[in-house]
Design a protein around this motif. Structure first.
Motif, PDB file in Angstrom:
ATOM      1  N   ALA A  27       0.851  -1.192   0.000  1.00  0.00           N
ATOM      2  CA  ALA A  27       0.000   0.000   0.000  1.00  0.00           C
ATOM      3  C   ALA A  27       0.889   1.245   0.000  1.00  0.00           C
ATOM      4  O   ALA A  27       2.014   1.191   0.512  1.00  0.00           O
ATOM      5  CB  ALA A  27      -0.884   0.001   1.249  1.00  0.00           C
ATOM      6  N   PRO A  28       0.406   2.357  -0.556  1.00  0.00           N
ATOM      7  CA  PRO A  28       1.240   3.563  -0.625  1.00  0.00           C
ATOM      8  C   PRO A  28       1.785   4.010   0.738  1.00  0.00           C
ATOM      9  O   PRO A  28       2.929   4.463   0.827  1.00  0.00           O
ATOM     10  CB  PRO A  28       0.290   4.613  -1.213  1.00  0.00           C
ATOM     11  CG  PRO A  28      -0.690   3.827  -2.012  1.00  0.00           C
ATOM     12  CD  PRO A  28      -0.881   2.549  -1.274  1.00  0.00           C
ATOM     13  N   MET A  29       0.977   3.842   1.805  1.00  0.00           N
ATOM     14  CA  MET A  29       1.450   4.269   3.138  1.00  0.00           C
ATOM     15  C   MET A  29       2.736   3.541   3.538  1.00  0.00           C
ATOM     16  O   MET A  29       3.580   4.058   4.254  1.00  0.00           O
ATOM     17  CB  MET A  29       0.385   4.009   4.208  1.00  0.00           C
ATOM     18  CG  MET A  29      -0.709   5.045   4.268  1.00  0.00           C
ATOM     19  SD  MET A  29      -0.056   6.715   4.344  1.00  0.00           S
ATOM     20  CE  MET A  29       0.594   6.723   6.003  1.00  0.00           C
ATOM     21  N   GLU A  30       2.828   2.286   3.065  1.00  0.00           N
ATOM     22  CA  GLU A  30       4.014   1.471   3.352  1.00  0.00           C
ATOM     23  C   GLU A  30       5.248   2.094   2.681  1.00  0.00           C
ATOM     24  O   GLU A  30       6.336   2.127   3.253  1.00  0.00           O
ATOM     25  CB  GLU A  30       3.743   0.039   2.854  1.00  0.00           C
ATOM     26  CG  GLU A  30       4.923  -0.907   2.872  1.00  0.00           C
ATOM     27  CD  GLU A  30       5.442  -1.215   4.273  1.00  0.00           C
ATOM     28  OE1 GLU A  30       4.774  -0.851   5.253  1.00  0.00           O
ATOM     29  OE2 GLU A  30       6.536  -1.803   4.360  1.00  0.00           O
ATOM     30  N   LYS A  31       5.049   2.612   1.463  1.00  0.00           N
ATOM     31  CA  LYS A  31       6.175   3.270   0.780  1.00  0.00           C
ATOM     32  C   LYS A  31       6.621   4.493   1.588  1.00  0.00           C
ATOM     33  O   LYS A  31       7.818   4.677   1.840  1.00  0.00           O
ATOM     34  CB  LYS A  31       5.770   3.700  -0.631  1.00  0.00           C
ATOM     35  CG  LYS A  31       6.839   4.590  -1.272  1.00  0.00           C
ATOM     36  CD  LYS A  31       6.619   4.844  -2.727  1.00  0.00           C
ATOM     37  CE  LYS A  31       7.654   5.858  -3.226  1.00  0.00           C
ATOM     38  NZ  LYS A  31       7.758   5.919  -4.672  1.00  0.00           N
ATOM     39  N   GLY A  37      12.099   5.744   6.719  1.00  0.00           N
ATOM     40  CA  GLY A  37      13.126   4.887   7.323  1.00  0.00           C
ATOM     41  C   GLY A  37      14.479   5.071   6.652  1.00  0.00           C
ATOM     42  O   GLY A  37      15.518   5.146   7.318  1.00  0.00           O
ATOM     43  N   VAL A  38      14.472   5.175   5.320  1.00  0.00           N
ATOM     44  CA  VAL A  38      15.729   5.378   4.577  1.00  0.00           C
ATOM     45  C   VAL A  38      16.391   6.677   5.043  1.00  0.00           C
ATOM     46  O   VAL A  38      17.578   6.708   5.380  1.00  0.00           O
ATOM     47  CB  VAL A  38      15.460   5.461   3.043  1.00  0.00           C
ATOM     48  CG1 VAL A  38      16.655   6.054   2.305  1.00  0.00           C
ATOM     49  CG2 VAL A  38      15.140   4.086   2.493  1.00  0.00           C
ATOM     50  N   PHE A  39      15.619   7.764   5.094  1.00  0.00           N
ATOM     51  CA  PHE A  39      16.238   9.051   5.417  1.00  0.00           C
ATOM     52  C   PHE A  39      16.591   9.173   6.900  1.00  0.00           C
ATOM     53  O   PHE A  39      17.561   9.856   7.239  1.00  0.00           O
ATOM     54  CB  PHE A  39      15.380  10.217   4.886  1.00  0.00           C
ATOM     55  CG  PHE A  39      15.506  10.316   3.388  1.00  0.00           C
ATOM     56  CD1 PHE A  39      16.659  10.817   2.809  1.00  0.00           C
ATOM     57  CD2 PHE A  39      14.515   9.823   2.549  1.00  0.00           C
ATOM     58  CE1 PHE A  39      16.822  10.860   1.427  1.00  0.00           C
ATOM     59  CE2 PHE A  39      14.656   9.856   1.170  1.00  0.00           C
ATOM     60  CZ  PHE A  39      15.817  10.377   0.614  1.00  0.00           C
ATOM     61  N   GLU A  40      15.831   8.482   7.755  1.00  0.00           N
ATOM     62  CA  GLU A  40      16.247   8.417   9.170  1.00  0.00           C
ATOM     63  C   GLU A  40      17.637   7.799   9.255  1.00  0.00           C
ATOM     64  O   GLU A  40      18.514   8.269   9.973  1.00  0.00           O
ATOM     65  CB  GLU A  40      15.286   7.528   9.958  1.00  0.00           C
ATOM     66  CG  GLU A  40      14.109   8.262  10.549  1.00  0.00           C
ATOM     67  CD  GLU A  40      13.089   7.274  11.137  1.00  0.00           C
ATOM     68  OE1 GLU A  40      11.942   7.684  11.249  1.00  0.00           O
ATOM     69  OE2 GLU A  40      13.461   6.125  11.454  1.00  0.00           O
ATOM     70  N   SER A  41      17.835   6.713   8.482  1.00  0.00           N
ATOM     71  CA  SER A  41      19.082   5.963   8.630  1.00  0.00           C
ATOM     72  C   SER A  41      20.266   6.652   7.947  1.00  0.00           C
ATOM     73  O   SER A  41      21.404   6.399   8.317  1.00  0.00           O
ATOM     74  CB  SER A  41      18.912   4.528   8.126  1.00  0.00           C
ATOM     75  OG  SER A  41      18.773   4.539   6.731  1.00  0.00           O
ATOM     76  N   VAL A  42      20.007   7.513   6.945  1.00  0.00           N
ATOM     77  CA  VAL A  42      21.156   8.154   6.272  1.00  0.00           C
ATOM     78  C   VAL A  42      21.419   9.575   6.768  1.00  0.00           C
ATOM     79  O   VAL A  42      22.411  10.185   6.370  1.00  0.00           O
ATOM     80  CB  VAL A  42      21.005   8.178   4.720  1.00  0.00           C
ATOM     81  CG1 VAL A  42      20.799   6.783   4.160  1.00  0.00           C
ATOM     82  CG2 VAL A  42      19.898   9.115   4.257  1.00  0.00           C
TER      83      VAL A  42
END
Ligand SMILES: C[S@@+](CC[C@H](N)C(=O)[O-])C[C@H]1O[C@@H](n2cnc3c(N)ncnc32)[C@H](O)[C@@H]1O
Length: 260
Positions: A27-31, A37-42
């Motif tokens: 679902a789009p919300m998952e994206k 999550g990606v930007f939190e980690s980088v």
């Protein structure tokens, strides 16, 4: 500059909302959750990795972009998906007395940005967490909305464009700096290979985070080309949308005006 008349692109927007790198999400919300999550980690290594990944080119592209935006003192300016504040920092030089707002999905990116800009003596910035698809601003609030290397990460492209138009003042201008598809197919193949092979390896070595850089590269490869994005802007109600390629078409600057 180029203009194109193309068929409706809502199917492209729907596809984009379900695509996270090479994976299709449920679902789009998952994206949206995964992108955050990606930007939190980088966040902590983001600025360094930008220099490494683009071999420093992003600095030149951003300077040209800000020249096109032409910020002026007194303007209300939204730096959407503003992340660690690079564009706001650059706009602040020619226009230190504009009213700046950075809005981003990922508070961790803005936390790095806030610190950086305060260290550079820039304090007149509102930092607001929010999603481009549902902007926390009133209609007709900004003279300029700018987005740099943000649009391809946004889940709902069509909603984000509609929201940008909504929050712009009549006659206000939207500028987007983003990776695009090289106009020469052969060059695009070589470029995609460079990206797929090298960038995730560098991401692993420097940021200790190969998976996030896999996503970032796929998001570049799958983003709509410049003509398609121009057409989506027209569909979202922007007047005279147009674009300009930089560095042979590695990136493009799109611009459009909210009609009076
Ligand atoms: C590649 S960074 C770009 C940061 C900065 N604009 C620059 O040019 O360096 C992309 C940013 O988009 C933000 N972002 C992703 N999806 C978003 C959304 N739906 N709404 C607002 N920001 C979003 C991320 O949190 C991240 O900070």
């Amino acid at each position: 500059m180029g203009l194109g008349i193309m068929p409706r692109k809502s199917n492209i927007a729907a596809q984009h909302a379900m695509q996270f790198g090479q994976q299709t999400v449920a679902a789009p919300m998952e994206k949206t959750r995964r992108v955050r999550g990606v930007f939190e980690s980088v966040a902590a290594k983001y600025d360094l990795m930008n220099d490494v990944m683009s071999l420093g080119w992003h600095r030149l592209w951003k300077r040209i972009f800000v020249g096109m935006v032409s910020p002026q003192n007194g303007m209300d300016i939204l730096d959407l998906a503003g992340g660690t504040g690079d564009i706001t920092k650059l706009m602040h030089r020619p226009a230190p007395r504009a009213n700046y707002t950075v809005c981003d999905l990922t508070p961790e990116m803005m936390a790095v940005g806030k610190k950086r800009l305060l260290n550079a003596g820039i304090a007149n910035v509102n930092w607001i967490a929010g999603d481009a698809a549902q902007l926390p601003f009133k209609n007709n609030s900004f003279d300029r909305v700018v987005i740099s290397f943000g649009l391809r990460n946004v889940t709902y492209l069509d909603r984000a464009l509609a929201e940008i138009r909504r929050v712009l003042k009549p006659g206000g201008k939207f500028y987007c700096l983003e990776f695009t598809t090289l106009p020469h197919a052969g060059a695009q193949k070589i470029y995609e290979t460079y990206n797929r092979v090298l960038i995730p390896q560098l991401g692993g070595m420097i940021a200790g985070n190969r998976a996030s850089y896999d996503y970032l590269i796929e998001s570049i490869n799958r983003f709509p080309d410049a003509l398609t994005l121009t057409d989506m802007m027209r569909e979202a109600g922007f007047h005279a949308p147009q674009y300009r390629y930089l560095t042979g078409g590695i990136v493009a600057v799109h611009e459009g005006i909210k009609p009076n």
